[in-house]
Scaffold this active site. Structure first.
Site, PDB file in Angstrom:
ATOM      1  N   SER A   1      -1.908  -2.637   4.314  1.00 58.00           N
ATOM      2  CA  SER A   1      -0.891  -1.894   3.738  1.00 58.00           C
ATOM      3  C   SER A   1      -1.518  -2.108   2.103  1.00 58.00           C
ATOM      4  CB  SER A   1       0.172  -2.370   3.816  1.00 58.00           C
ATOM      5  OG  SER A   1       0.448  -3.679   3.069  1.00 58.00           O
ATOM      6  N   LYS A   2      -0.509  -1.299   1.221  1.00 55.52           N
ATOM      7  CA  LYS A   2      -0.853  -1.331   0.123  1.00 55.52           C
ATOM      8  C   LYS A   2      -0.980  -3.045  -0.441  1.00 55.52           C
ATOM      9  CE  LYS A   2      -1.331   1.404  -3.457  1.00 55.52           C
ATOM     10  NZ  LYS A   2      -2.618   1.768  -3.701  1.00 55.52           N
TER      11      LYS A   2
END
Ligand code: GLU
Length: 479
Positions: free
Chosen positions: A252-253
Site C-alpha cells: 500500500s501507499k
C-alpha cells in the site's frame, strides 16, 4: 479454440503495480498463444469511476507496451468494451436468469439488511442474507412492484453442495454452498453488480482464461454458478497471489509509490517495470534476471507462477532500472532526461548535457536523479550544500589548496580532463597535502557538493572560465 484473455480494471484510480502485473501476465499469455488480449473497462460503479482514471490507465498500459487487440479504443466484434455501454446485454441475461428461477427480486431495505449485518456481528458469524425474499409468493412480488418499490435482484445460490474451482495456479479449491450468499446481481437503481456484469462479459466476449488477482478468488464460485445457471461455457481461472510490502503486509501507499504513473514520472523505464513486474510472482529458472518483453512472450508460463505472495523489493526495481538505463544509447538517454532539466531550468545548454551523459550513466538508477547529479553544471551560482563546508577541513590549508588549484588551472591552456588531473596531482605532491582533502575542497568549490560525477571530467565540462570564477568566489566566501 483460440485463447482470449482480458484485463478488466475498475477505473476508480490510477493503475497500480498489482493491476499492471495482472495486465502483463494476461498480455503475455495471449501473445504466446497467438490469442487475443482484451481491455474491458468495468465502470458500473458510477460513483467511483472517472474518465480521468480511464485515460490514465490506458496511458500507463501503452507506456508499458501492453497493447490490446480489442478495447474501448480498438474496435472488436464483442464490444462495446465499457460496462456502462453494455446495460442492454446484462438486462437480457438477467431476464433469462429470472425466467429460469435463478434470480429473484429482493425488497429488503438497507435498514433491514443493516440490522441483519449487526446481528451477525453480535453473534460473531459471517453475515449472509437471510433469503427472506427468495420464496415470496408471485402475487406479493407483483403487488410490491405495483407499489413502485424498487427491488434489487439477487442470485439464488444452490443451498447445498459445493463448487470446485480448478485454478491453474492454486489447484483445486472447494467452496461449500452453505457458506455462500444470495448475492445481489442488480442494484435497485437498475445497474448490474461486478459479479454479474463481469461474468456476462467474460461469457459473451468468449474469454477462455480469467487471469486476475486472488482478491477475486471468493467471487469465482459465485461467477461459476451464474455460468451454470445460464448454461454458458466456463473459462479457466488463474488467480495471482498478492503483492506484499517488505513487512509482509499487503502493498500500500505506506510502502511507497504504488501507482505506475508515479514510477513513470520519477523516471523508471518501461523495460525495467515490465521486467520487474514479470518477476513479481513468476520465474523462469533460479538464475535468469533480465527479460525483455519479447523474451517474456517466449518464456512466460502460468505453470511457473507462484502461489505464494510476492514481496515487493524497491531496491531491486531500482537496480534493474539502472541496468536498463545503462543499455540506452546516449542520445536516447538525453531525450529521456531532458524533460527533468526543462522542469528545473528555463534554458540550459543541451550540448553540454549530452557531453555530461557518460559521467552519470553508470551512476543514476532513476532518470530524475540526473538533475541532482548535474544541476551544478547549469546554474549561474552554485549552492553549496549545507553542512558540507564543515565537513571539509577548515584550517589554513583550505585557502592554500584552493589558491594553488586556481593557479595551476589558470595556467592550463589545453583544458582537458587528463591534463587537469596531471597539473592538480602535481600540485598535491608539491604542497604535500592529502589528495582526499585537496580534491574534496576543489569538488565543493566547483560543484557545491561533496558527491559529484568524476571531478576532472566535470571540471573540463564546466570549462576554464567558469571553473576559475567558481574557485575565486568560493575562496572569497569560504576559505
Ligand atoms: N474490475 C475488477 C478489478 O479491477 C477486475 C475483475 C476481474 O478481473 O474479474 O479488480
Amino acid at each position: 479454440m483460440s485463447v482470449r484473455v482480458r484485463f478488466a480494471p475498475s477505473p476508480t484510480g490510477h493503475l497500480h503495480l498489482g493491476g499492471a502485473r495482472t495486465a502483463l501476465y494476461n498480455f503475455l499469455f495471449a501473445r504466446q498463444n497467438q490469442g487475443q488480449f482484451i481491455l474491458r473497462i468495468e465502470d458500473t460503479d458510477s460513483s467511483r469511476s472517472t474518465e480521468i482514471a480511464i485515460r490514465s490507465i490506458i496511458e500507463d498500459l501503452y507506456w508499458l507496451g501492453l497493447k490490446w487487440d480489442e478495447g474501448p479504443d480498438v474496435k472488436g466484434e464483442f464490444g462495446p468494451y465499457r460496462q456502462t455501454q453494455r446495460l442492454f446485454i446484462y438486462q437480457q441475461y438477467l431476464k433469462r436468469l429470472m425466467e429460469k428461477g435463478y434470480a429473484y427480486y429482493c425488497f429488503c431495505t438497507s435498514e433491514e439488511l443493516q440490522a441483519q449485518r449487526e446481528e451477525a456481528k453480535r453473534k460473531k458469524i459471517t453475515f449472509r442474507y437471510n433469503r427472506r425474499c427468495r420464496n415470496l409468493p408471485f402475487e406479493e412480488v407483483e403487488k410490491k412492484l405495483e407499489r413502485s418499490l424498487r427491488p434489487s435482484v439477487r442470485f439464488a445460490m444452490p443451498t447445498s453442495g459445493e463448487t470446485v474451482v480448478n485454478d491453474l495456479i492454486r489447484g483445486k479449491i472447494v467452496f461449500k454452498h452453505a457458506e455462500l450468499d444470495d448475492f445481489i446481481i442488480f442494484r435497485s437503481d437498475g445497474t448490474p453488480t461486478y459479479n454479474f456484469a463481469a461474468t456476462i462479459d467474460d461469457a459473451t466476449m468468449k474469454i477462455t482464461h480469467v487471469i486476475r488477482g486472488d482478491d477475486h478468488l471468493s467471487n469465482t464460485p459465485k461467477q461459476i454458478n451464474i455460468y451454470r445457471a445460464l448454461g454458458l461455457k466456463e473459462p479457466e481461472f488463474a488467480h495471482l497471489s498478492m503483492i506484499l510490502g517488505p513487512d509482509r503486509k499487503p502493498l500500500s501507499k505506506r510502502h511507497g509509490d504504488t501507482a505506475i504513473s508515479e514510477y513513470r514520472r520519477k523516471g523508471f523505464l518501461p523495460q525495467a517495470m515490465v521486467n520487474y513486474l514479470a518477476l513479481l510472482g513468476w520465474s523462469y529458472d533460479d538464475k535468469t534476471t533480465f527479460f525483455s518483453l519479447e523474451d517474456l512472450i517466449k518464456f512466460f508460463s502460468l505453470n511457473r507462477v507462484s502461489k505464494n505472495p510476492a514481496i515487493f523489493d524497491f531496491q531491486k526495481l531500482k537496480w534493474l532500472n539502472g541496468y536498463y538505463i545503462r543499455q540506452l544509447k546516449n542520445s536516447d538517454l538525453l531525450a529521456l532526461i531532458e524533460p527533468y532539466f526543462r522542469e528545473k531550468f528555463l534554458s540550459f545548454d543541451r550540448e553540454k548535457l549530452m557531453k555530461a551523459i557518460p559521467l552519470i550513466k553508470d551512476r543514476i538508477t532513476v532518470l530524475s536523479e540526473s538533475v541532482a547529479w548535474l544541476d551544478w553544471l547549469f546554474v549561474k551560482e552554485i549552492q553549496v550544500e549545507t553542512g558540507s563546508k564543515e565537513k571539509i577541513k577548515k584550517d589554513n590549508s583550505l585557502s592554500l589548496i584552493l589558491n594553488a588549484a586556481y593557479q595551476s588551472l589558470s595556467q592550463l591552456d589545453d583544458f582537458k580532463a587528463e591534463k587537469i588531473q596531471n597539473v592538480l596531482r602535481e600540485k598535491v605532491a608539491e604542497l604535500q597535502v592529502k589528495p582526499k582533502i585537496f580534491f574534496q575542497a576543489l569538488r565543493l568549490a566547483v560543484t557545491g557538493k561533496l558527491v559529484s560525477p568524476p571531478l576532472f571530467e566535470s571540471i573540463e565540462l564546466l570549462g576554464k572560465e567558469e571553473t576559475l570564477n567558481r574557485l575565486k568566489s568560493f575562496i572569497k566566501y569560504f576559505a
